[in-house]
Design an enzyme around this catalytic site. Structure first.
Site, PDB file in Angstrom:
ATOM      1  N   ASP A  33      -7.331  -1.291   3.630  1.00 31.47           N
ATOM      2  CA  ASP A  33      -6.447  -2.385   3.246  1.00 31.47           C
ATOM      3  C   ASP A  33      -6.868  -3.706   3.891  1.00 31.47           C
ATOM      4  OD1 ASP A  33      -4.752  -0.624   1.837  1.00 31.47           O
ATOM      5  OD2 ASP A  33      -3.804  -0.040   3.714  1.00 31.47           O
ATOM      6  N   ASP A  49      -1.807  -0.423   5.881  1.00 32.93           N
ATOM      7  CA  ASP A  49      -1.995   0.183   7.197  1.00 32.93           C
ATOM      8  C   ASP A  49      -3.426   0.627   7.450  1.00 32.93           C
ATOM      9  OD1 ASP A  49      -1.993   2.198   5.315  1.00 32.93           O
ATOM     10  OD2 ASP A  49      -1.217   3.688   6.714  1.00 32.93           O
ATOM     11  N   THR A  58      -2.723   1.306  -4.632  1.00 33.75           N
ATOM     12  CA  THR A  58      -3.118   2.513  -3.912  1.00 33.75           C
ATOM     13  C   THR A  58      -4.452   3.072  -4.387  1.00 33.75           C
ATOM     14  OG1 THR A  58      -2.470   4.790  -3.419  1.00 33.75           O
ATOM     15  CG2 THR A  58      -1.706   3.906  -5.503  1.00 33.75           C
ATOM     16  N   GLY A  59      -5.096   3.788  -3.504  1.00 31.01           N
ATOM     17  CA  GLY A  59      -6.335   4.460  -3.848  1.00 31.01           C
ATOM     18  C   GLY A  59      -6.059   5.835  -4.435  1.00 31.01           C
ATOM     19  N   ASP A 110       0.882  -1.156   0.000  1.00 35.62           N
ATOM     20  CA  ASP A 110       0.000   0.000   0.000  1.00 35.62           C
ATOM     21  C   ASP A 110       0.931   1.220   0.000  1.00 35.62           C
ATOM     22  OD1 ASP A 110      -2.207   1.760   0.604  1.00 35.62           O
ATOM     23  OD2 ASP A 110      -1.445   1.801   2.649  1.00 35.62           O
ATOM     24  N   LYS A 111       0.478   2.308  -0.581  1.00 35.36           N
ATOM     25  CA  LYS A 111       1.396   3.450  -0.683  1.00 35.36           C
ATOM     26  C   LYS A 111       1.416   4.301   0.595  1.00 35.36           C
ATOM     27  CE  LYS A 111       0.164   7.118  -2.914  1.00 35.36           C
ATOM     28  NZ  LYS A 111       0.221   8.215  -1.936  1.00 35.36           N
ATOM     29  N   THR A 112       0.238   4.906   0.862  1.00 33.91           N
ATOM     30  CA  THR A 112       0.191   5.893   1.935  1.00 33.91           C
ATOM     31  C   THR A 112       0.471   5.260   3.294  1.00 33.91           C
ATOM     32  OG1 THR A 112      -1.521   6.892   0.619  1.00 33.91           O
ATOM     33  CG2 THR A 112      -1.166   7.816   2.796  1.00 33.91           C
ATOM     34  N   LYS A 145      -9.098  -3.736  -4.005  1.00 30.45           N
ATOM     35  CA  LYS A 145      -7.751  -4.112  -3.546  1.00 30.45           C
ATOM     36  C   LYS A 145      -7.717  -5.628  -3.369  1.00 30.45           C
ATOM     37  CE  LYS A 145      -5.862   0.026  -1.435  1.00 30.45           C
ATOM     38  NZ  LYS A 145      -5.086   0.619  -0.376  1.00 30.45           N
TER      39      LYS A 145
HETATM   40  P1  ADP Z   1      -4.214   4.521  -0.062  1.00 31.79           P
HETATM   41  O1  ADP Z   1      -4.528   3.280  -0.842  1.00 31.79           O
HETATM   42  O2  ADP Z   1      -3.112   5.299  -0.699  1.00 31.79           O
HETATM   43  O3  ADP Z   1      -4.007   4.261   1.390  1.00 31.79           O
HETATM   44  P2  ADP Z   1      -7.004   5.325   0.318  1.00 31.79           P
HETATM   45  O4  ADP Z   1      -7.655   4.150  -0.333  1.00 31.79           O
HETATM   46  O5  ADP Z   1      -7.037   5.432   1.785  1.00 31.79           O
HETATM   47  O6  ADP Z   1      -5.490   5.493  -0.218  1.00 31.79           O
HETATM   48  O7  ADP Z   1      -7.659   6.623  -0.274  1.00 31.79           O
HETATM   49  C1  ADP Z   1      -7.825   6.799  -1.640  1.00 31.79           C
HETATM   50  C2  ADP Z   1      -8.238   8.201  -1.969  1.00 31.79           C
HETATM   51  O8  ADP Z   1      -9.512   8.478  -1.387  1.00 31.79           O
HETATM   52  C3  ADP Z   1      -7.317   9.266  -1.415  1.00 31.79           C
HETATM   53  O9  ADP Z   1      -6.227   9.517  -2.262  1.00 31.79           O
HETATM   54  C4  ADP Z   1      -8.266  10.450  -1.324  1.00 31.79           C
HETATM   55  O10 ADP Z   1      -8.395  11.057  -2.576  1.00 31.79           O
HETATM   56  C5  ADP Z   1      -9.587   9.804  -0.947  1.00 31.79           C
HETATM   57  N1  ADP Z   1      -9.812   9.817   0.504  1.00 31.79           N
HETATM   58  C6  ADP Z   1      -9.824   8.760   1.345  1.00 31.79           C
HETATM   59  N2  ADP Z   1     -10.089   9.139   2.606  1.00 31.79           N
HETATM   60  C7  ADP Z   1     -10.207  10.477   2.591  1.00 31.79           C
HETATM   61  C8  ADP Z   1     -10.460  11.486   3.577  1.00 31.79           C
HETATM   62  N3  ADP Z   1     -10.627  11.209   4.862  1.00 31.79           N
HETATM   63  N4  ADP Z   1     -10.524  12.756   3.156  1.00 31.79           N
HETATM   64  C9  ADP Z   1     -10.341  13.052   1.879  1.00 31.79           C
HETATM   65  N5  ADP Z   1     -10.101  12.187   0.911  1.00 31.79           N
HETATM   66  C10 ADP Z   1     -10.044  10.914   1.242  1.00 31.79           C
HETATM   67 MG    MG Z   2      -3.139   3.408   3.245  1.00 33.35          MG
END
Ligand code: ADP
Ligand code: MG
Length: 370
Positions: free
Chosen positions: A252, A248, A201-202, A53-55, A229
């Site tokens: 996920d 994390d 990633t999202g 996962d990225k973030t 995912k």
């Molecule tokens: P990742 O896979 O990188 O962890 P997420 O699946 O958590 O990313 O989120 C994907 C996208 O959804 C984010 O890049 C954002 O655009 C949007 N997003 C998710 N949660 C929030 C939030 N609390 N506030 C604003 N945007 C959100």
């Molecule tokens: Mg994440």
């Protein structure tokens, strides 16, 4: 007969695996690897693809607001941040923390909200002062076919979210995250181990492509919704890959549950930690590498110990029974006892030689007889 009885008591055989397990459990705990599912851990040697996962995993997960843009008139940047912060105070996403920091820095008072709802993997929604406000991803806008003002373009490498009021976009907030300094080395070592690394990633395509390229990963899947995912993991498994997933977030969790080995990064959400077989106490991607190398080594030690113990019994037992008596070789009970103790010591010493491999930090654990 006495010698046979002495050797029949297979101390080494009984101790071979438990000694390694005890040692590896202690070492992993000391090194910040919380192993909830031992089978998953010992299967680490089978991993062919590792999905990150990225973030918060490959990146620091600390978003900073780098751009605020208001669409149309009648609204200031402050107003936009205020609305967004109102929603985000209820969210545990790293983006939320970034927006709240921005609000605090610009001394904006955060309003009360009602009916908060997280649109997992897409954004958040709530009612502020009687109006439905959403903070969402570009993917959400595309899905709902909500138009953007003409001429607006999100900068590449920027994780952007849009603020919507009653389904109309009123502004944009651009955030930036940083790649963890250890990520590149983690990926390099995994490649050296013959493991493919994928990014899941999202976040949007541009950011995903950039991170994947910068770290030299094998590929990426961007704008993936939480349930997708899990589909991606299944897809990889369908191709015959043995998949480990590192993540994390709440989003996920399904993928972590579905992967052959789920690894949760400690700083993340409780749900992720609850679902994963292994939890990394620190959020260091190099810990994933150490975990895999350590899992492999633990398994190797178990096999070595079993081979030792079995080999010893297989040789000593017939000797004690007198198969070589004809040639003048017969074990005395004393020799049998010495051999038996020696085999136990060998197995114990071998188990205690188990170490967590680390390229930077010298292992502190040296030989210690259990
Ligand atoms: P990742 O896979 O990188 O962890 P997420 O699946 O958590 O990313 O989120 C994907 C996208 O959804 C984010 O890049 C954002 O655009 C949007 N997003 C998710 N949660 C929030 C939030 N609390 N506030 C604003 N945007 C959100
Ligand atoms: Mg994440």
């Amino acid at each position: 007969m006495v010698t046979v009885i002495i050797i029949c008591c297979p101390h080494a055989l009984g101790l071979a695996v438990p000694l390694v397990v005890a040692r590896s459990t202690a070492l992993s705990a000391r090194n910040g690897l919380l192993i909830r599912n031992r089978t998953a851990f010992e299967n680490a040697r089978k991993i062919t693809t590792l999905v990150f996962d990225k973030t918060g995993t490959l990146t620091v997960g600390k978003f900073e607001v780098v751009r605020v843009e208001v669409f149309g008139q009648g609204l200031s940047e402050q107003d936009l941040v205020r609305l967004a912060a109102g929603l985000e105070q209820n969210s545990e996403h790293p983006i939320a923390a970034g927006i709240l920091r921005k609000a605090r820095a610009s001394a904006v008072s955060v309003p009360k909200v009602e009916g908060f709802k997280a649109l997992t993997g897409q954004g958040v929604e709530a009612t502020i002062e009687g109006q439905v406000i959403r903070v969402v991803s570009p993917g959400y806008l595309r899905k709902k076919e909500i138009p953007l003002p003409e001429g607006f373009a999100a900068a590449p490498q920027e994780t952007g979210v849009f603020v919507l009021r009653k389904d109309k976009s009123i502004g944009y907030i651009g955030l930036a995250d940083q790649i963890r300094p250890e990520s590149a080395e983690a990926i390099r070592t995994l490649h050296a181990e013959g493991i493919e690394c994928m990014l899941l990633t999202g976040d949007n395509d541009l950011v995903a492509a950039q991170v994947s390229k910068e770290l030299g990963m094998n590929g990426y899947f961007a704008q993936v919704l939480p349930h997708e995912k899990q589909e991606k993991i299944k897809e990889l498994q369908g191709k015959g890959e043995f998949v480990a997933m590192t993540g994390d977030g709440v989003n996920d969790a399904p993928a972590l549950a579905h992967a052959d080995i789920g690894i949760a990064v400690g700083s993340g959400s409780d749900i992720a930690a609850e679902t994963a077989g292994i939890v990394l106490v620190n959020s260091n991607p190099l810990d994933v590498v150490r975990l895999i190398l350590f899992g492999k080594m633990t398994y190797r030690k178990m096999v070595q110990n079993l081979a030792w113990a079995t080999g010893y019994n297989a040789v000593a037992m017939p000797l004690a029974a007198g198969v070589l008596y004809h040639w003048g070789v017969l074990l005395s009970p004393a020799a049998g006892a010495v051999l038996m103790s020696a085999s136990t010591v060998v197995v114990a010493v071998n188990a205690s030689l188990l170490r967590v491999k680390d390229k930077q930090v010298q292992p502190k654990i040296l030989l210690r007889i259990v």
